[in-house]
Design a protein around this motif. Sequence first.
Motif, PDB file in Angstrom:
ATOM      1  N   VAL A  12       7.322  30.907  60.387  1.00 38.22           N
ATOM      2  CA  VAL A  12       8.765  30.670  60.296  1.00 38.22           C
ATOM      3  C   VAL A  12       9.051  29.266  59.805  1.00 38.22           C
ATOM      4  CG1 VAL A  12      10.952  30.618  61.566  1.00 38.22           C
ATOM      5  CG2 VAL A  12       9.208  32.318  62.158  1.00 38.22           C
ATOM      6  N   GLU A  13       9.832  29.185  58.740  1.00 36.15           N
ATOM      7  CA  GLU A  13      10.330  27.892  58.268  1.00 36.15           C
ATOM      8  C   GLU A  13      11.852  27.937  58.340  1.00 36.15           C
ATOM      9  OE1 GLU A  13      11.191  25.520  54.180  1.00 36.15           O
ATOM     10  OE2 GLU A  13       9.679  27.108  54.078  1.00 36.15           O
ATOM     11  N   GLN A  14      12.400  27.156  59.276  1.00 35.53           N
ATOM     12  CA  GLN A  14      13.853  27.205  59.458  1.00 35.53           C
ATOM     13  C   GLN A  14      14.569  26.367  58.416  1.00 35.53           C
ATOM     14  OE1 GLN A  14      15.835  27.302  63.068  1.00 35.53           O
ATOM     15  NE2 GLN A  14      14.036  27.734  64.322  1.00 35.53           N
ATOM     16  N   THR A  15      15.783  26.776  58.104  1.00 34.11           N
ATOM     17  CA  THR A  15      16.571  26.036  57.125  1.00 34.11           C
ATOM     18  C   THR A  15      17.073  24.735  57.745  1.00 34.11           C
ATOM     19  OG1 THR A  15      18.426  26.143  55.608  1.00 34.11           O
ATOM     20  CG2 THR A  15      18.745  27.203  57.729  1.00 34.11           C
ATOM     21  N   GLU A  16      17.282  23.737  56.884  1.00 34.93           N
ATOM     22  CA  GLU A  16      17.859  22.492  57.386  1.00 34.93           C
ATOM     23  C   GLU A  16      19.364  22.479  57.209  1.00 34.93           C
ATOM     24  OE1 GLU A  16      15.409  19.486  55.520  1.00 34.93           O
ATOM     25  OE2 GLU A  16      13.752  20.174  56.797  1.00 34.93           O
ATOM     26  N   GLU A  17      19.827  23.340  56.330  1.00 40.84           N
ATOM     27  CA  GLU A  17      21.272  23.386  56.077  1.00 40.84           C
ATOM     28  C   GLU A  17      21.795  24.762  56.438  1.00 40.84           C
ATOM     29  OE1 GLU A  17      22.856  22.051  52.096  1.00 40.84           O
ATOM     30  OE2 GLU A  17      20.726  21.543  51.961  1.00 40.84           O
ATOM     31  N   HIS A  18      22.639  24.817  57.462  1.00 41.43           N
ATOM     32  CA  HIS A  18      23.262  26.098  57.800  1.00 41.43           C
ATOM     33  C   HIS A  18      24.525  26.263  56.976  1.00 41.43           C
ATOM     34  CE1 HIS A  18      20.577  27.299  61.008  1.00 41.43           C
ATOM     35  NE2 HIS A  18      20.438  26.013  61.245  1.00 41.43           N
ATOM     36  N   LYS A  19      24.622  27.399  56.303  1.00 41.94           N
ATOM     37  CA  LYS A  19      25.807  27.646  55.483  1.00 41.94           C
ATOM     38  C   LYS A  19      26.998  27.920  56.394  1.00 41.94           C
ATOM     39  CE  LYS A  19      23.098  30.743  52.944  1.00 41.94           C
ATOM     40  NZ  LYS A  19      22.883  31.867  52.042  1.00 41.94           N
ATOM     41  N   PRO A  20      28.212  27.618  55.929  1.00 44.57           N
ATOM     42  CA  PRO A  20      29.377  27.974  56.758  1.00 44.57           C
ATOM     43  C   PRO A  20      29.525  29.498  56.835  1.00 44.57           C
ATOM     44  CG  PRO A  20      30.071  27.084  54.629  1.00 44.57           C
ATOM     45  CD  PRO A  20      28.576  26.963  54.676  1.00 44.57           C
ATOM     46  N   LEU A  21      29.906  29.992  58.008  1.00 46.54           N
ATOM     47  CA  LEU A  21      30.156  31.431  58.146  1.00 46.54           C
ATOM     48  C   LEU A  21      31.395  31.800  57.332  1.00 46.54           C
ATOM     49  CD1 LEU A  21      29.648  32.096  61.973  1.00 46.54           C
ATOM     50  CD2 LEU A  21      28.066  32.577  60.094  1.00 46.54           C
ATOM     51  N   ILE A  22      31.429  33.053  56.894  1.00 50.40           N
ATOM     52  CA  ILE A  22      32.571  33.532  56.115  1.00 50.40           C
ATOM     53  C   ILE A  22      33.591  34.127  57.101  1.00 50.40           C
ATOM     54  CG2 ILE A  22      33.269  35.050  54.206  1.00 50.40           C
ATOM     55  CD1 ILE A  22      31.057  33.044  53.417  1.00 50.40           C
ATOM     56  N   PRO A  23      34.864  33.716  57.013  1.00 53.11           N
ATOM     57  CA  PRO A  23      35.867  34.341  57.891  1.00 53.11           C
ATOM     58  C   PRO A  23      35.839  35.866  57.703  1.00 53.11           C
ATOM     59  CG  PRO A  23      36.825  32.511  56.655  1.00 53.11           C
ATOM     60  CD  PRO A  23      35.440  32.735  56.106  1.00 53.11           C
TER      61      PRO A  23
END
Length: 373
Positions: A12-23
Motif C-alpha cells: 500500500v502506498e497512500q496518497t499525499e494529496e486527498h482530493k476534495p469530495l464532490i458534493p
Amino acid sequence: MAHDIERSKLQVEQTEEHKPLIPLKELTFGKHFTDHMLTVEWDKQDGWHEPHIKPYQKLQLDPSSTVFHYGFECFEGMKAYKDDQGHVRLFRPEMNMERLNHSAARVGMPRFNGEELLKCIVELLRLDERWIPMERGYSLYLRPTMISTYPTLGIRAPEKVLLFVIACPVGPYYSTGFKAVSLLATSDYVRAWPHGTGDTKVGGNYAPGVLPQNIALEQGYQQNLWLFGKDEEVTEAGTMNFFMLWENPSGRLELLTPALNGLILPGITRDSVIQLVSSWEAEMKIRVIQDKITMAEILQAVHEDRVIEMFGTGTACIVSPIKCIGFKGRDISIPLDPQDFKSEAGHLTKKINQAIMDIQYGVVDHPWSRIVF
Ligand SMILES: *Cc1c(COP(=O)(O)O)cnc(C)c1O
C-alpha cells in the motif's frame, strides 16, 4: 508454480494529496474517481504479482499492447454501499468475481482467485472510505478491469496482463422518482449471437452498441432494444436485462425474461429479481419464466391488453421501467401504474426496487449483502 492473487502480499502506498469530495448533488456517473486504485500485474511465467494500492494515476502502456489493437479487455460493475450504522457492504460480490473470471477466460486472459481480489478491494474501500456516500441511493461504483499489456502486434493469448480497480461515487439513478424510458427496437444491428461473447462483459461488446444507441436517440428514444433473428427475439434493453410482467395466452400471470442462451448477459440484478419474485410466488401469484420473447408476442399481448409492466435491470439503475417501444414505424405503449399516475413505474417494478435497495443498504438482513467492515 505460477502465483495467484494474494491479499497477504498487498503493498500500500497512500496518497499525499486527498482530493476534495464532490458534493452529492454534483455527482455524474463515472466522472470523479477516489484517491486510490488497486493494480495487480500478471505474466505468463510468474502468474499474478503482488497487488498494489496506490494513488489514482495514469497508466503507462506500450502502444503495441494488444488491448489497443484487438480489444483484449473485460470489466465488471459493482457497488459498495454504506448502511445506517456506517458499515460498508457489497452486494453478491462473489458473482462479479466469477463473471470477471468467465469474461477473462473468453478472451484468453488468466483466471484469478476472486475471494483474494475481493479482500484487496476491501482494503481499497477502507482507504477510500470517505468517498462512500451514506445516503440511500448513493454508493461507490467499483470498476474492476482487466487489460492485456502484452506488447506485440501478434494476435494471441496475452502473456502480460494488468488487472486494476478504480472507484467513483455515484448518485441515485432516479433523483426525482422513476422515469420510464422509451426504446427503439430494430434488427438492423445485433448485439450478440449464438456462441459469441454476449454472455461476457468484454469491451468489444459495447463500442458497437453506441451507433444503434445514437440512432435511437436521434429518433427520440432513449435506448435501443436489441432483437435477434428471424423471430425478432427480444434480448436486452440497451445494456440492461429485459423483463415483462404479463398475462400469458392462457391467462396466467408471468414475469418473463429471456433465458440465458449465450446472447444474454447473466446480470446479477437479473438473477436477484428472478429469485426474489419466485420467493413471492405464493403471495403475488406471479410465476417467473425464463424463455424466448418475440416482438410478435409482445405486439399481440399489448393489443390484447395483457402486458402489465415492462422494465430493464442492471447494477446502475436496479430497475428501469419501459413505457414505449418504437417498432417498424409505430410506437407501442406499455402500461405504467394505473393506480399511481405520478409514478412512472408499475407496482411490481417498485416492489422489486424497494426490496433490492433494502438488502443493499442493510435495512433488512439478507445473505446477499456482505458487510465488509
Ligand atoms: C452489466 C450488464 C447487465 C447488467 O448486469 P448486472 O450484473 O445486473 O449489473 C445487463 N446487460 C449487459 C449487456 C451488461 O453489460
